[in-house]
Structure formats: C-alpha cells, structure tokens
Design an enzyme around this catalytic site. Structure first.
Site, PDB file in Angstrom:
ATOM      1  N   GLU A  87       0.835  -1.205   0.000  1.00  0.00           N
ATOM      2  CA  GLU A  87       0.000   0.000   0.000  1.00  0.00           C
ATOM      3  C   GLU A  87       0.866   1.250   0.000  1.00  0.00           C
ATOM      4  OE1 GLU A  87      -3.149   2.531   2.768  1.00  0.00           O
ATOM      5  OE2 GLU A  87      -2.295   0.648   3.496  1.00  0.00           O
ATOM      6  N   ASP A  89       8.628   6.020  15.536  1.00  0.00           N
ATOM      7  CA  ASP A  89       8.525   7.448  15.244  1.00  0.00           C
ATOM      8  C   ASP A  89       8.854   8.218  16.522  1.00  0.00           C
ATOM      9  OD1 ASP A  89       8.028   9.926  14.246  1.00  0.00           O
ATOM     10  OD2 ASP A  89       5.847   9.715  14.154  1.00  0.00           O
ATOM     11  N   ASP A 100       9.392  12.171  17.878  1.00  0.00           N
ATOM     12  CA  ASP A 100       9.211  13.588  17.577  1.00  0.00           C
ATOM     13  C   ASP A 100       9.807  14.445  18.679  1.00  0.00           C
ATOM     14  OD1 ASP A 100       7.959  13.226  15.160  1.00  0.00           O
ATOM     15  OD2 ASP A 100       5.948  13.154  16.032  1.00  0.00           O
ATOM     16  N   GLY A 126      11.929  15.400  13.841  1.00  0.00           N
ATOM     17  CA  GLY A 126      12.157  14.099  14.452  1.00  0.00           C
ATOM     18  C   GLY A 126      12.852  13.130  13.523  1.00  0.00           C
TER      19      GLY A 126
END
Length: 591
Positions: free
Chosen positions: A209, A277, A279, A332
C-alpha cells in the site's frame, strides 16, 4: 513610341533601368544601344509593363542563417526573445529542464553561454512563462537592464542568485522528475521479489500500500503499483506533497472492495516493517531553546541519544541487522527495521517489542514520569545510562539547555526528589552560589555535582533515593516513542527522500554510527538541489541526475550501507527456503 529598329529587331534583349540623376530611361540592345527621353515612352507599352517595380526603400535580401548560427542562441538573445530577466530565465530553465549547450563553432564568441534554439522556441509559449512574467513584474524590474548583462557572469554569481527557500510545487515537480530515487525505493519495497528466481513472489510489490497526500490535503490511500514504471509515472503525474508507505496486504489493496463481500476477511496485512517514530515536540517539557515543531542544534542531541539507544538495543538485544534511520524533514526521526523476522511480527509481538523500550510514563500533569523499580537496573537500561545517557546529559544538555539557570528550571528537577529535607538543603546551597562570580555554564555544572553528591553520599536512607539521580537523567534524555505507530501493522509512515511540505527539506537517511555529526539545518532543500542541478549542466558520464547534487551522498549511503546488504540477505533467504522445499519434496517421494 519606340524606334522602329527596336520594334522590328529580332533576338535583341532590352533592359530598362531608372536613372535617378537625369530622370530618363535607357534602352540597351546588343545591336545598337539607344537612349531616349522619358516622354517618348508609351506607358501602355508591353515592355514597360513587363519590368518589375521596386519599393522605394529597397534592401537586398540577407543570407539565411545556417549551421550553428541557426541552431544555437546566446543567453542574452534568449532572454531578450522571451522578454524576461536573468533570475526568471534561470527558474524557467530549471523547471523545464533547459540546459546549456556547447556548439562546435561558437559564432558569437567563446565567452558566451549558448542554448539550443529549439528549446527556447518550444518554451516561448509555455503557460508557465506567463506566470513567471507576472511574478517578475510584481517583484519589480527596476534592475532589469543590469540583469541583462549576464553572459560574462561567473558561476559564483549564478550560485548567489538562488531560488526562494521553502516548499514550492513547481520545484517539487522537477525533484520528482529528476532527483527522486524511484528505482531504489522500488528495490527496497520489493525485497528481492523483482527477480526471476523461482522463489520470487511477483505479486509482492503489487500488494504494497502507498498513500499520496496531494495539494489542499487531498488524501489518497490504498494505492498500489505493479512495477517501477507504474510507481514512477504515478509520482510524476500526481506530484504528491507526501508519500506514505503502508503494509503488504494479502491481496491488491486497490481491489480490496472485490473481496469485501466474502465470508472470510481476505483483505488483511501480512507483512510490515517494524517502525518507530520519535518527535522532538514530545520533549518540550525538558528543552528550553525551542517548542513545538522548531528544532535547533541545542536540542537536536536528544534525537542523537534516541538513535544511539534504539539502534544498539535493536541490534544487540533483538538481533536485527537491517535498520534504516531517516530524518523526518522537520522535527524528528523515523526508524525502519526491515529484517524478515521483523516484517512478519504480529501486532501482539510488536506491542511486546515497544513495551521493552518503555520507560517514560505519565502525562503532562505528572511531575515524575520515570520510575526505575528494583534493586538494580535492567542490563539494557544500565548500558544505556553508562554509555549514552549520562555522558550526553552531563557534557551537553546541562549547559546547552541551562537546566539550573533559574528558579523554574531548578524546581522542575527538585520535584523529582522525594525527600523534602534534601530539597531544602539544595535550595540553600544554590542560593549561596548566586554570590559567586561564575558563568552560567559553571553554575549548571556546580549545582548538578552538588545534587548528585548529596543523593549518592549514603547519609540519607530514604527508599529509592540512590536511584533518583538515574531517574532524573532518564527523564531528560531517554527516547520518547510514539507507541501507537509501532504497535499496529496497518499504520503508515512517510517514505524516505520525501520533501517536507513545511520546511522544503528532504527526508534523508542518517548514519547511526556517526549520528552525532548530523545537522538538521544543513539538510538538502528543494531550492538548494535545483540550484545545484542548474549549475552542473549536462554531463554524458552521469547516469542519474542526483549525482550532480548534494543528495548523492545520502542516496549512495542508502544503496551501499542499507539496500545492498538487505537484498543480499533476502536473496540468501529465498534460495535457502526454495532449496528446503525441494529437499522436502524429494524426501516425501522416497520410500
């Protein structure tokens, strides 16, 4: 009337010429030249009617340009022809891919810069040219005459005339058309399934995807592509502001509705990289130089700490080898763990991996967000504290963030100590230090040493007091993960080498071995890359356009340090799996 000799003569040629001095015509014949006054001529005579009349201001025809003189045009003439100034002409050349040429014979001089005439004529009626003219008029053209003197300008002057920094849709089109590494992204997402080996799954990449975020926040999900050509074509046509990568599904995500009517849930994710992830905005309570999405060199060491801690644990504790760290483009970093074992983890297993790293707990209303239970630290946490956290906290963060510079910042640290007597003692000592004529950096170090000595001296036997120093260091330095991004397979994450729409910076890979040298403020930007592309000029020896820009270092690192070892491992795994299946089938046929 003409003389009879001229009328009856045969094989005679007459030429009628106008004599401006005496205002009469002279008729010449091979047999006998004659002259006669103008009034003797009959206007209706066929001889006079056959003579072509010339315009009053007649100019003989100029020789038509041929060869290099017709094929090439200098930059000054091109700018005059297009009716724009120098800076606008350079932008047009970048956006439309018009390069300088080197004709064999430079008709107008060797010091001139030449362009192909076909390129100039082709873009003379381009709609973009009219937009650039309007922008040029708005910006003011009072120095246009100076801009026209450009053929003698040096490359240094060309570099100073840069594109506007920031995000620009026209710049982005050129970036996707010339600089974006489509082939490298395709090879990475294929994981070796684009080959001809019998073990390759040709539908693997087609079940991946992709998501495009277009202008005006138009969000396109569940996009899929069957080949590199399809992926590259879609990116160039749609020019997405952001490209997100999702999981590999059991079927083509673009045809998911065809399987929605079935009794079984056929459409589901089957593979996904383990992603993290981090940040900088999650560190706002421990940094004082910036807030929100702003980042500077004083607070970026927090990201360096996160990379070092996470990368070491993923390699040493979990045994993963193929890990990619990418700058997010603004505030980040992203981590992609691409080993086969990592891609096939279930949601429950991903949650367990994330919980292994979880130390930072609590919310904004809670003062103490790190609690380290037990008599001794976990070996992983102890190694992090000794090798990374303590060094960065004492040598970098204390001074750069001025953690003990005022009452508010001191109170935030003192609130992490559970003993009121120690808090009161430290306050008294720090108030006395104000009389000293030391700099702020010295005050920060002195006060930290006093706090550390008082808590680790052994005089106070409050439970957990010795661990308080470590908890303070962990509170200010330990990585703060976005847990939900890593727990679920269907979560999307921004692709490497995208351009952040807020800053115009490219999301380039980061080398974890020297991440302390990474500078987010010097990352290649759209304007910088296009400027370098314009100055480079055409080169037959260069295969990829990004080789002529500062993006080449990042792409080569991606190829050599990450992609090549990954594809080699994938090939070995496929061959091993295929050979095992062959051997198993042979064994099943034996009696």
């Amino acid at each position: 009337m003409f003389p009879s000799s001229l009328q009856k003569g045969q094989h005679q040629t007459a030429l009628l010429l106008e004599d401006k001095r005496y205002n009469f015509f002279s008729v010449q014949a091979f047999s006998s030249p004659l002259t006669f006054p103008l009034q003797h001529c009959n206007p209706s005579s066929p001889l006079l009617s056959a003579v072509p009349t010339k315009p009053k201001h007649y100019r003989p025809p100029v020789k038509k340009k041929e060869g290099n003189a017709a094929k090439y045009i200098t930059r000054t003439k091109a700018i005059h022809y297009l009716q724009i100034n120098l800076s606008t002409f350079r932008k047009l050349c970048i956006l439309k891919g018009v390069f300088t040429r080197e004709p064999k014979k430079k008709v107008d001089g060797n010091h001139k810069t030449y362009y192909h005439m076909k390129d100039i004529l082709f873009h003379a009626h381009d709609p973009l040219l009219e937009k650039l003219r309007i922008t040029m008029k708005k910006a003011g053209t009072e120095n246009e005459r100076d801009d026209m003197l450009i053929d003698e300008c040096a490359p240094e002057q060309m570099q100073e005339d840069s594109f506007e920094e920031g995000f620009n849709v026209d710049y982005l089109k050129v970036y996707y058309g010339k600089l974006f590494p489509h082939a490298e992204i395709f090879k990475w997402m294929s994981y070796g399934n684009d080959g001809k080996h019998l073990a390759c799954d040709q539908s693997y990449f087609g079940r991946r995807e992709f998501s495009f975020t277009l202008d005006n926040d138009v969000y396109l999900r569940f996009l899929s592509f069957n080949s590199l050509t399809d992926l590259e074509k879609a990116i160039k046509e749609k020019c997405p502001f952001k490209i997100d990568i999702g999981p590999v599904y059991s079927v083509d995500p673009a045809k998911r509705h065809a399987y929605a009517q079935g009794a079984n849930n056929v459409f589901k994710p089957v593979e996904r990289e383990l992603v993290f992830d981090i940040d900088m905005s999650d560190y706002d309570d421990v940094r004082y130089c910036c807030t929100g999405a702003d980042v500077c060199l004083d607070c970026w060491p927090l990201m360096t700490i996160a990379i070092k801690v996470m990368d070491t644990a993923l390699r040493d504790d979990f045994g993963f080898n193929h890990i990619l760290w990418v700058y997010s483009g603004r505030r980040g970093v992203h981590c992609w763990v691409c080993d086969g074992r990592a891609r096939r983890l279930t949601n429950e297993q991903r949650t367990s991996v994330v919980e292994y790293f979880r130390v930072y707990k609590g919310n904004e209303n809670c003062d103490k967000k790190v609690s380290l239970p037990g008599q001794a630290l976990h070996p992983f946490l102890a190694k992090c504290y000794t090798d990374v956290l303590k060094i960065f906290f004492e040598e970098i963060l204390i001074n750069r963030q001025s953690l003990f510079a005022n009452e508010e910042r001191m109170d935030r640290i003192l609130n992490l100590i559970p003993d009121e007597a120690i808090i009161s003692d430290l306050r008294n000592r720090w108030h006395e230090n104000r009389r000293l004529s030391t700099s702020k950096e010295d005050i920060n170090k002195v006060r930290w040493e006093q706090l550390k000595h008082l808590l680790q001296s052994g005089k106070h036997k409050v439970q957990g007091l010795r661990r308080c120093v470590e908890e303070i260091v962990f509170s200010y330095t330990y990585p703060r993960l976005d847990m939900e991004v890593s727990k679920h397979m269907n979560h999307l994450l921004k692709s490497p080498f995208c351009v952040h729409p807020k800053t115009g910076r490219v999301c380039i890979p980061i080398d974890p071995n020297c991440c302390e040298d990474f500078d987010p403020t010097s990352v290649p930007t759209l304007a910088k890359l296009l400027r370098q592309l314009n100055l480079g000029g055409p080169n037959e020896n260069i295969v990829n356009e990004w080789e002529r820009t500062s993006l080449s270092e990042s792409v080569r690192f991606f190829q050599i340090s990450f992609l090549q070892p990954l594809l080699k491992t994938c090939k070995e795994e496929k061959e091993s799996s295929y050979n095992a299946k062959i051997q198993k089938s042979k064994n099943s046929l034996t009696w």
